[in-house]
Design a protein around this motif. Structure first.
Motif, mmCIF file in Angstrom:
data_model
loop_
_atom_site.group_PDB
_atom_site.id
_atom_site.type_symbol
_atom_site.label_atom_id
_atom_site.label_comp_id
_atom_site.label_asym_id
_atom_site.label_seq_id
_atom_site.Cartn_x
_atom_site.Cartn_y
_atom_site.Cartn_z
ATOM 1 N N ALA A 118 38.627 50.272 46.222
ATOM 2 C CA ALA A 118 38.225 48.877 46.000
ATOM 3 C C ALA A 118 37.433 48.352 47.189
ATOM 4 C CB ALA A 118 39.454 48.006 45.763
ATOM 5 N N LEU A 119 37.853 48.701 48.386
ATOM 6 C CA LEU A 119 37.136 48.270 49.583
ATOM 7 C C LEU A 119 35.731 48.852 49.621
ATOM 8 C CD1 LEU A 119 39.971 48.614 52.252
ATOM 9 C CD2 LEU A 119 39.110 46.503 51.219
ATOM 10 N N ALA A 120 35.606 50.119 49.257
ATOM 11 C CA ALA A 120 34.287 50.754 49.231
ATOM 12 C C ALA A 120 33.362 50.036 48.256
ATOM 13 C CB ALA A 120 34.421 52.222 48.858
ATOM 14 N N GLN A 121 33.885 49.663 47.106
ATOM 15 C CA GLN A 121 33.084 48.942 46.109
ATOM 16 C C GLN A 121 32.664 47.581 46.641
ATOM 17 O OE1 GLN A 121 35.478 48.825 42.564
ATOM 18 N NE2 GLN A 121 35.321 51.017 42.193
ATOM 19 N N GLN A 122 33.586 46.900 47.332
ATOM 20 C CA GLN A 122 33.259 45.591 47.892
ATOM 21 C C GLN A 122 32.150 45.700 48.939
ATOM 22 O OE1 GLN A 122 36.938 43.861 49.340
ATOM 23 N NE2 GLN A 122 37.973 44.296 47.402
ATOM 24 N N ILE A 123 32.249 46.707 49.795
ATOM 25 C CA ILE A 123 31.230 46.904 50.831
ATOM 26 C C ILE A 123 29.882 47.219 50.197
ATOM 27 C CG2 ILE A 123 30.505 48.390 52.741
ATOM 28 C CD1 ILE A 123 33.548 48.712 53.369
ATOM 29 N N ASN A 124 29.878 48.112 49.225
ATOM 30 C CA ASN A 124 28.629 48.485 48.567
ATOM 31 C C ASN A 124 28.036 47.338 47.750
ATOM 32 O OD1 ASN A 124 28.655 51.037 49.663
ATOM 33 N ND2 ASN A 124 29.463 52.039 47.840
ATOM 34 N N SER A 125 28.865 46.352 47.409
ATOM 35 C CA SER A 125 28.390 45.176 46.678
ATOM 36 C C SER A 125 27.922 44.069 47.605
ATOM 37 C CB SER A 125 29.491 44.649 45.749
ATOM 38 O OG SER A 125 29.801 45.608 44.747
ATOM 39 N N GLY A 126 28.015 44.329 48.922
ATOM 40 C CA GLY A 126 27.485 43.366 49.878
ATOM 41 C C GLY A 126 28.503 42.510 50.600
ATOM 42 N N ALA A 127 29.800 42.796 50.434
ATOM 43 C CA ALA A 127 30.805 42.015 51.148
ATOM 44 C C ALA A 127 30.597 42.153 52.649
ATOM 45 C CB ALA A 127 32.213 42.487 50.774
ATOM 46 N N PRO A 128 30.578 41.050 53.401
ATOM 47 C CA PRO A 128 30.326 41.127 54.844
ATOM 48 C C PRO A 128 31.519 41.704 55.591
ATOM 49 C CG PRO A 128 30.819 38.875 54.207
ATOM 50 C CD PRO A 128 30.767 39.663 52.934
ATOM 51 N N ALA A 129 31.297 42.764 56.317
ATOM 52 C CA ALA A 129 32.352 43.410 57.097
ATOM 53 C C ALA A 129 31.720 44.170 58.244
ATOM 54 C CB ALA A 129 33.174 44.344 56.222
ATOM 55 N N ASP A 130 32.518 44.459 59.256
ATOM 56 C CA ASP A 130 32.033 45.149 60.446
ATOM 57 C C ASP A 130 32.495 46.595 60.526
ATOM 58 O OD1 ASP A 130 30.735 42.852 61.897
ATOM 59 O OD2 ASP A 130 32.754 42.028 61.721
ATOM 60 N N VAL A 131 33.721 46.860 60.052
ATOM 61 C CA VAL A 131 34.324 48.194 60.177
ATOM 62 C C VAL A 131 35.008 48.545 58.866
ATOM 63 C CG1 VAL A 131 36.105 49.552 61.364
ATOM 64 C CG2 VAL A 131 34.706 47.939 62.666
ATOM 65 N N PHE A 132 34.938 49.820 58.496
ATOM 66 C CA PHE A 132 35.674 50.331 57.337
ATOM 67 C C PHE A 132 36.555 51.472 57.789
ATOM 68 C CE2 PHE A 132 35.319 52.887 53.130
ATOM 69 C CZ PHE A 132 36.491 52.343 52.657
ATOM 70 N N ALA A 133 37.846 51.376 57.475
ATOM 71 C CA ALA A 133 38.815 52.444 57.733
ATOM 72 C C ALA A 133 39.436 52.822 56.403
ATOM 73 C CB ALA A 133 39.885 51.986 58.721
ATOM 74 N N SER A 134 39.182 54.039 55.970
ATOM 75 C CA SER A 134 39.584 54.496 54.638
ATOM 76 C C SER A 134 40.757 55.465 54.716
ATOM 77 C CB SER A 134 38.391 55.170 53.958
ATOM 78 O OG SER A 134 38.765 55.794 52.750
ATOM 79 N N ALA A 135 41.505 55.558 53.608
ATOM 80 C CA ALA A 135 42.615 56.515 53.530
ATOM 81 C C ALA A 135 42.169 57.869 53.024
ATOM 82 C CB ALA A 135 43.720 55.962 52.638
ATOM 83 N N ALA A 136 40.872 58.034 52.801
ATOM 84 C CA ALA A 136 40.360 59.327 52.321
ATOM 85 C C ALA A 136 38.857 59.406 52.553
ATOM 86 C CB ALA A 136 40.670 59.521 50.844
ATOM 87 N N PRO A 137 38.337 60.608 52.819
ATOM 88 C CA PRO A 137 36.890 60.777 53.001
ATOM 89 C C PRO A 137 36.078 60.396 51.766
ATOM 90 C CG PRO A 137 38.076 62.677 53.861
ATOM 91 C CD PRO A 137 39.078 61.854 53.093
ATOM 92 N N THR A 138 36.655 60.517 50.572
ATOM 93 C CA THR A 138 35.917 60.212 49.343
ATOM 94 C C THR A 138 35.418 58.774 49.325
ATOM 95 O OG1 THR A 138 37.233 61.823 48.108
ATOM 96 C CG2 THR A 138 36.015 60.202 46.829
ATOM 97 N N SER A 139 36.299 57.840 49.633
ATOM 98 C CA SER A 139 35.912 56.431 49.638
ATOM 99 C C SER A 139 34.904 56.140 50.739
ATOM 100 C CB SER A 139 37.149 55.544 49.798
ATOM 101 O OG SER A 139 38.042 55.738 48.720
ATOM 102 N N MET A 140 35.105 56.740 51.905
ATOM 103 C CA MET A 140 34.137 56.567 52.984
ATOM 104 C C MET A 140 32.790 57.150 52.574
ATOM 105 S SD MET A 140 33.451 55.413 56.027
ATOM 106 C CE MET A 140 35.034 55.113 56.846
ATOM 107 N N GLY A 141 32.823 58.279 51.863
ATOM 108 C CA GLY A 141 31.594 58.912 51.418
ATOM 109 C C GLY A 141 30.797 58.028 50.480
ATOM 110 N N GLN A 142 31.482 57.244 49.652
ATOM 111 C CA GLN A 142 30.787 56.333 48.746
ATOM 112 C C GLN A 142 29.973 55.308 49.527
ATOM 113 O OE1 GLN A 142 34.010 54.756 46.438
ATOM 114 N NE2 GLN A 142 34.286 56.624 45.227
ATOM 115 N N VAL A 143 30.525 54.852 50.632
ATOM 116 C CA VAL A 143 29.810 53.882 51.470
ATOM 117 C C VAL A 143 28.699 54.577 52.251
ATOM 118 C CG1 VAL A 143 30.051 52.223 53.371
ATOM 119 C CG2 VAL A 143 31.850 52.405 51.632
#
Length: 262
Positions: free
Chosen positions: A79-104
């Motif tokens: 869900a966080l990856a989708q929010q970031i890719n949709s333009g949600a303003p954020a500075d850092v992303f910490a994911s529980a898996a490489p897959t979600s980070m890979g989407q970003v």
């Protein structure tokens, strides 16, 4: 003090704040921080399983950088990856898996390469006293056991699928949740007999629940990556926070929470 907020509230708050509030100023390094002191708001999107450890890290980072105010958005990594890719303003992303980070990353959303900062694995969680007498993963194939699992699209759900496949067990979940904390809550409230969460979540819940380890957990160890975001409104603070998480002080907090070193 740091704040925790949902994505909708977060977006509104940051819009009102304006870009001018994001200006940063480097000063001399604070003792033990491992990075230059920074100022301004810092927004971190982090996996729900990082709630307790990152809350502590946020407090420590603010103490080392008095001009920074950290805001966290904790949720399922997908869900966080989708929010970031949709333009949600954020500075850092910490994911529980490489897959979600890979989407970003595939969308050009991170700066440089993501860095794995911790590992985690699943554990069976049951209500205090284990009223259903759950003894292992095989019990999840029992029709009369009421169980909660993460939805397959989130990292804890993907990991659950791997361990069930390794164990040769076909579960029949009564509820599928969008993040690991929701599964934990169902168990704490006694709404289900058992669930699968990360071992760090069992530790964070303390005496409210009981954890049961199982051998197949080794088949689905999750790597946790972190990265500054390419459109970070506060790029200096983003880099400094990532460096702080990767520092000896950061690793100490993560280890105390039950995360394994990468």
């Amino acid at each position: 003090m740091f704040r925790r907020t949902g994505a909708v509230v977060l977006a509104a708050a940051l819009t009102l704040a304006g870009c001018s509030a994001r200006d940063t100023a480097a000063t001399s390094p604070p003792s033990g921080s491992g990075s230059s002191a920074v100022t301004g708001p810092l927004t971190v999107f982090a996996a729900a399983s990082l709630t307790e450890s990152f809350t502590r890290l946020g407090e420590d980072f603010e103490a080392a950088n008095p001009g920074v105010e950290v805001t966290f958005n904790f949720a399922g990594s997908s869900a966080l990856a989708q929010q970031i890719n949709s333009g949600a303003p954020a500075d850092v992303f910490a994911s529980a898996a490489p897959t979600s980070m890979g989407q970003v990353a595939d969308a050009g959303g991170i700066t440089g390469d993501a860095t794995t900062f911790a590992k985690n694995e699943l554990e069976i969680v049951v209500p205090k006293g284990n009223p259903a007498k759950v003894s292992g993963l095989a019990d999840f194939g029992t029709a009369d056991l009421k169980i909660a699992l993460c939805a397959e699209q989130v990292p804890c759900g993907a990991a659950s699928g791997k361990v069930f496949e390794a164990a040769g067990v076909t579960p029949a979940p009564d509820t599928l949740e969008q993040d690991v904390k929701a599964v934990l809550t169902k168990v704490k409230l006694g709404e289900v007999d058992a669930g699968l969460v990360y071992r760090t979540d069992v530790g964070a819940a303390g005496s409210e629940v009981e954890g049961i380890e199982f051998a197949e957990a080794d088949e689905a160890v999750n790597d946790y990556p972190i990265a500054p975001l390419a459109k970070a409104p506060n790029a200096a603070a983003a880099k400094a926070f990532v460096d702080f998480v990767l520092s000896a002080a950061g690793r100490e907090v993560l280890s105390a929470a039950g995360f394994a070193a990468p």
